[in-house]
Design an enzyme around this catalytic site. Sequence first.
Site, PDB file in Angstrom:
ATOM      1  N   ASP A 127       0.824  -1.192   0.000  1.00  0.00           N
ATOM      2  CA  ASP A 127       0.000   0.000   0.000  1.00  0.00           C
ATOM      3  C   ASP A 127       0.871   1.260   0.000  1.00  0.00           C
ATOM      4  O   ASP A 127       1.691   1.441  -0.894  1.00  0.00           O
ATOM      5  CB  ASP A 127      -0.955  -0.057   1.193  1.00  0.00           C
ATOM      6  CG  ASP A 127      -2.018   1.015   1.183  1.00  0.00           C
ATOM      7  OD1 ASP A 127      -3.025   0.829   0.474  1.00  0.00           O
ATOM      8  OD2 ASP A 127      -1.834   2.035   1.872  1.00  0.00           O
ATOM      9  N   ASP A 260      -8.664  -7.449  -3.323  1.00  0.00           N
ATOM     10  CA  ASP A 260      -8.384  -6.098  -2.832  1.00  0.00           C
ATOM     11  C   ASP A 260      -9.325  -5.099  -3.506  1.00  0.00           C
ATOM     12  O   ASP A 260      -9.383  -5.025  -4.726  1.00  0.00           O
ATOM     13  CB  ASP A 260      -6.926  -5.751  -3.153  1.00  0.00           C
ATOM     14  CG  ASP A 260      -6.449  -4.470  -2.497  1.00  0.00           C
ATOM     15  OD1 ASP A 260      -7.276  -3.566  -2.254  1.00  0.00           O
ATOM     16  OD2 ASP A 260      -5.244  -4.370  -2.226  1.00  0.00           O
ATOM     17  N   GLY A 286      -8.193 -10.245   0.832  1.00  0.00           N
ATOM     18  CA  GLY A 286      -8.358  -8.848   0.499  1.00  0.00           C
ATOM     19  C   GLY A 286      -7.080  -8.046   0.564  1.00  0.00           C
ATOM     20  O   GLY A 286      -5.986  -8.542   0.264  1.00  0.00           O
ATOM     21  N   HIS A 287      -7.217  -6.799   0.998  1.00  0.00           N
ATOM     22  CA  HIS A 287      -6.136  -5.812   0.963  1.00  0.00           C
ATOM     23  C   HIS A 287      -4.991  -6.184   1.918  1.00  0.00           C
ATOM     24  O   HIS A 287      -3.832  -6.204   1.532  1.00  0.00           O
ATOM     25  CB  HIS A 287      -6.736  -4.451   1.332  1.00  0.00           C
ATOM     26  CG  HIS A 287      -5.806  -3.298   1.208  1.00  0.00           C
ATOM     27  ND1 HIS A 287      -5.125  -2.992   0.052  1.00  0.00           N
ATOM     28  CD2 HIS A 287      -5.463  -2.329   2.114  1.00  0.00           C
ATOM     29  CE1 HIS A 287      -4.398  -1.908   0.237  1.00  0.00           C
ATOM     30  NE2 HIS A 287      -4.583  -1.488   1.483  1.00  0.00           N
ATOM     31  N   LEU A 288      -5.335  -6.453   3.162  1.00  0.00           N
ATOM     32  CA  LEU A 288      -4.312  -6.734   4.176  1.00  0.00           C
ATOM     33  C   LEU A 288      -4.106  -8.243   4.290  1.00  0.00           C
ATOM     34  O   LEU A 288      -4.511  -8.900   5.242  1.00  0.00           O
ATOM     35  CB  LEU A 288      -4.709  -6.113   5.514  1.00  0.00           C
ATOM     36  CG  LEU A 288      -4.586  -4.581   5.475  1.00  0.00           C
ATOM     37  CD1 LEU A 288      -5.937  -3.909   5.552  1.00  0.00           C
ATOM     38  CD2 LEU A 288      -3.654  -4.089   6.569  1.00  0.00           C
TER      39      LEU A 288
END
Length: 311
Positions: A127, A260, A286-288
Amino acid sequence: MNTRNLLAAASTLATALTAQAAESPAQVHYRHIEIQGVNVFYREAGSPTAPTVLLLHGFAASSYMFRDLIPQLARQYHVIAPDLPGFGQTTVMPDVEFKYTFDNVTSVIDDFTVAKNLDHYAIYVFDYGAPVGWRLAVKHPQKITAIVSQNGNAYEEGLSAGWADMRRAWAEPTAANRETLRRFNTPDMIKWQYTEGVTDPTLIPPESYQLASAAIERIGVDAQMDLLLDYGQNVKQYPQLHEYFRRYQPPLLALWGKNDPFFTPPGAEAFKRDNPNAEVRFLDTGHLALETHGDDIAQAMREFLDRNVKP
């Protein structure tokens, strides 16, 4: 027991103790260092004589996201994970005026690596940590031994429709457009960033997003809104980064949470366009991704680093 048997027993015990030590979790140290008027908090583990891995977190997180990864890597590597300015335990001194831009955040981290005598290091970027790591790589290509990108975007095609509000603010940085970015910093939105795209949200420890929210409340949301507004500068610098990939062909492993909501799989595949040797793997999360696939990521990183960075 004769001498030969005693020596054999001692050798067996020494081998067992060595193996046990290799499997024991490395101790993690929690430290601070002042850089450019910023009190940088960082986690450090592993032997300083081993190859270094610099872990760069993103939004909405801090070096806390690496709490389980650090001990696994530190058995063979020197691991350092700073909190970026504006996050976690890192604080700006009261008499220092700090402008929250990615150039300034990178300048602090660059000087941090110098203060820590990091002449060569691999980077893990996630990120917001990605544009910081990309700037370090473009500026110091000789220092970067390998790159692991976990949802650390480097291509426009990796930016989802979820960036619409940010793109509007980049194009027209009015007070009204800036204000629309405030919602990305609310506790509910931060929790959503941790759970969206995750098959089993019960795997996400609540303290992860609660600590991120608490840090934003403590440090102030303006810093985060400034960084969101400045993120457009990262996109403008993509061509320089792509040239770096083409010229230096650094060992690169992209580990991507394929669900994500912000950084999509085409952004991961794009690494291979400029760096044909890049390895790309997708995770059903997902993202994390570390929160749900930490062991998978740790294993993949160890294998990758062992092949490309001499332990």
